[in-house]
Write a protein that holds these residues in place. Structure first.
Motif, PDB file in Angstrom:
ATOM      1  N   THR A 210       0.832  -1.205   0.000  1.00  0.00           N
ATOM      2  CA  THR A 210       0.000   0.000   0.000  1.00  0.00           C
ATOM      3  C   THR A 210       0.862   1.249   0.000  1.00  0.00           C
ATOM      4  O   THR A 210       0.614   2.204  -0.754  1.00  0.00           O
ATOM      5  N   TRP A 213       2.684   1.691  -3.525  1.00  0.00           N
ATOM      6  CA  TRP A 213       1.857   2.202  -4.619  1.00  0.00           C
ATOM      7  C   TRP A 213       1.389   3.633  -4.357  1.00  0.00           C
ATOM      8  O   TRP A 213       1.139   4.393  -5.301  1.00  0.00           O
ATOM      9  N   GLY A 260      -7.086  -3.554  -9.492  1.00  0.00           N
ATOM     10  CA  GLY A 260      -5.843  -2.785  -9.495  1.00  0.00           C
ATOM     11  C   GLY A 260      -5.728  -1.979 -10.776  1.00  0.00           C
ATOM     12  O   GLY A 260      -4.758  -2.109 -11.530  1.00  0.00           O
ATOM     13  N   GLU A 282      -9.220   0.421  -7.315  1.00  0.00           N
ATOM     14  CA  GLU A 282      -7.831   0.759  -7.016  1.00  0.00           C
ATOM     15  C   GLU A 282      -7.720   1.191  -5.562  1.00  0.00           C
ATOM     16  O   GLU A 282      -8.446   2.065  -5.102  1.00  0.00           O
ATOM     17  N   SER A 284      -4.828   2.405  -4.023  1.00  0.00           N
ATOM     18  CA  SER A 284      -3.959   3.568  -3.844  1.00  0.00           C
ATOM     19  C   SER A 284      -4.697   4.861  -4.192  1.00  0.00           C
ATOM     20  O   SER A 284      -5.189   5.018  -5.318  1.00  0.00           O
ATOM     21  N   ALA A 323      -6.973  -8.946 -13.959  1.00  0.00           N
ATOM     22  CA  ALA A 323      -5.940  -8.210 -13.236  1.00  0.00           C
ATOM     23  C   ALA A 323      -4.648  -8.331 -14.037  1.00  0.00           C
ATOM     24  O   ALA A 323      -4.179  -9.444 -14.300  1.00  0.00           O
ATOM     25  N   THR A 326      -1.345  -7.106 -11.134  1.00  0.00           N
ATOM     26  CA  THR A 326      -1.695  -6.482  -9.861  1.00  0.00           C
ATOM     27  C   THR A 326      -2.118  -7.467  -8.778  1.00  0.00           C
ATOM     28  O   THR A 326      -1.915  -7.183  -7.592  1.00  0.00           O
TER      29      THR A 326
END
Length: 517
Positions: A210, A213, A260, A282, A284, A323, A326
């Motif tokens: 976490t 990113w 992601g 997402e 982030s 994905a 990710t």
């Protein structure tokens, strides 16, 4: 406010507005420097009797430095020869120092330096390789270095902070600080033999990811970089390698989940070129900001900033999910069951995952994360924890959590000298099955017959394996077999059937055993 802290904040606040934020502030207490000099001396109070300890590599920031951490990284390279690409900032300390050391400096008339107070902002880095790193000392400034485990650092405040650090990587990859040796004898210590930090301090892998990113998105926002919309969709980093969007099936008008989604360029392609209704999920916030700022106007695409497992738990089932590079940043024991519940029966799940990295490290054979670096030009690598798993392991996990794996393809780098390999997994969510009835209503009547118990004999002799031809509709050639009569032991039934076939000859064969099925 303590006098020393007031001196530092005053020096920073008095720096001219035109000065880069990465240079030393202009102040009599912290004079601006452009010349090179030795690292500042530690105060005697920080040194235990009978021992000497030099400071970590370092020096003054220069106008060309982009930031104070960049200045520290430059000093590390200049004084020890350790290349910048071999180290990475410790997660959580990318922009803030681990420690600030304050000490008095004597005047140096030869360089026009009056007596002053020196503030050392100590930034924390670590090696991200277990290979031995060559050390080339800047001999006019450093007499030698040595590796010390954190519990042997003499400075009490620095030692305490190092010992409290959460372990971000596997213990064998952790290193102590590099401390210049006052003996002037360079020494190389295998970092894999250093004492690991306490196991109870391990930070969950997903928290490390976490942070990584978040920083990655910040850097891309600062560059104002937005990748072009792909056409066709690419499952590997290399143009023309691998299939396109056809592996998702017909997604026109279907609800598709992008796990992601990053800046959102894959989702935009599927919406514009294939008519899909794509939700990009997402975690982030900086990556989500990139997607919104560049693609919020695109019809058929919705961007959500959330954890994928938490989001799909409250959303309507999706018709497909994918994905691209990710899913390996999420614990599969958490992501796969969530995706299974978040997909409609029969929905495809397409995963593009790392198989072999640029150092030639192949996939793991156990379900555990390992350190992998996110590389971005002109910036130090960002450490992450990835589940880089062997294809068979991914297949077992997907099967365990309710998917049927239809294909796994490996795509090597188009340059035969490169070692990177991507794997593309095509799976499908297994439809729900009706619950099985495990018992019958209680009754005094015996249950109706619904199965028969059969027996078979694999009889071995010098002549080979005994096979027979049956008149009943069985496979054309089978071992002698029959049914189990009431009150008859299975071994007796086998021998009886063999006798019936008139082939049992004492001394020519032996009953080795019988299976249960």
């Amino acid at each position: 406010m303590p006098t020393s802290l007031a001196t530092l904040t005053s020096a920073i606040s008095s720096a001219p507005s035109s000065a880069p934020s990465t240079t030393a502030p202009t102040s009599p207490a912290v004079p601006p420097r452009r010349d090179r000099r030795r690292p500042a001396r530690p105060r005697p109070a920080r040194t235990a009797p009978g021992e000497r300890e030099g400071p970590p590599p370092g020096g003054h920031a220069e106008p060309s430095d982009e930031s104070l951490p960049a200045a520290a990284l430059r000093e590390l390279h200049e004084e020890t020869g350790i290349p910048p690409q071999a180290v990475t900032p410790w997660p959580g300390y990318e922009t803030v120092p681990l420690d600030i050391d304050i000490h008095d400096m004597d005047s140096r008339p030869s360089k026009g330096e009056p007596e002053h107070v020196h503030f050392d902002l100590r930034f924390l880095f670590r090696l991200h390789t277990t290979d031995e790193v060559p050390v080339v000392l800047q001999e006019d400034e450093v007499g030698g270095i040595e590796w010390r485990s954190a519990d042997r650092v003499l400075s009490p405040t620095l030692r305490e902070k190092l010992l409290k650090l959460p372990l971000q990587v596997e213990p064998e990859a952790a290193n102590a600080s590099a401390i210049p040796s006052p003996q002037g004898k360079p020494s190389r210590v295998d970092p894999r033999k250093q004492d690991p930090l306490p196991q109870e301090a391990i930070v969950p892998a997903e928290e490390t990811n976490t942070r990584a990113w978040l920083i990655y998105g910040q850097r891309q926002l600062a560059r104002a970089y937005t990748p072009p919309i792909p056409d066709p969709l690419a499952w590997t980093p290399w143009e023309g390698v691998g299939p396109g969007a056809e592996v998702l099936g017909d997604i026109t008008g279907r609800r598709v989940l992008d796990v992601g989604s990053g800046d959102g360029h894959h989702a935009v392609h599927l919406a514009q070129a294939h008519g899909a209704r794509v939700t990009g999920i997402e975690l982030s916030p900086t990556q989500h900001e990139r997607a919104i700022s560049a693609n919020a106007h695109v019809d058929g695409v919705w961007f959500v900033q959330a954890d994928v497992a938490e989001y799909v738990a409250g959303a309507e089932p999706f018709d497909a999910a994918y994905a691209i590079g990710t899913l390996a940043f999420i614990d599969p024991h958490r992501s796969l069951p969530a995706l299974r519940d978040g997909l409609s029966p029969g929905a495809p799940l397409i995963l593009s995952l790392l198989h072999t990295d640029l150092h030639g490290r192949g996939p793991s054979t156990e379900v555990a994360p390992r350190e992998q670096m996110i590389l971005l030009r002109d910036h130090p690598p960002l450490p992450t924890q990835m589940w880089v798993l062997a294809p068979r392991l991914w297949e077992d996990l997907l099967t365990e959590y309710g998917f049927r794996v239809e294909a796994i393809d490996l795509f090597p780098h188009p340059d035969e000298n490169a070692t990177v390999i991507q794997q593309l997994i095509r799976a499908r969510r297994i439809p729900d099955r009706p619950a099985r009835v495990s018992s019958r209503p209680r009754s005094t009547r015996a249950p109706a017959a619904h199965a028969a118990v059969g027996v078979g004999a694999n009889l071995l002799s010098e002549q080979g394996v005994l096979l027979g031809r049956h008149r009943r509709p069985l496979p054309p050639v089978t071992p002698d077999a029959g049914t189990l009569d009431a009150y008859e032991r299975d071994g007796d039934a086998v021998v009886r059937d063999a006798n019936t076939a008139h082939v049992r000859q004492t001394g020519q064969g032996a009953l080795l055993g019988h299976p249960y099925d």
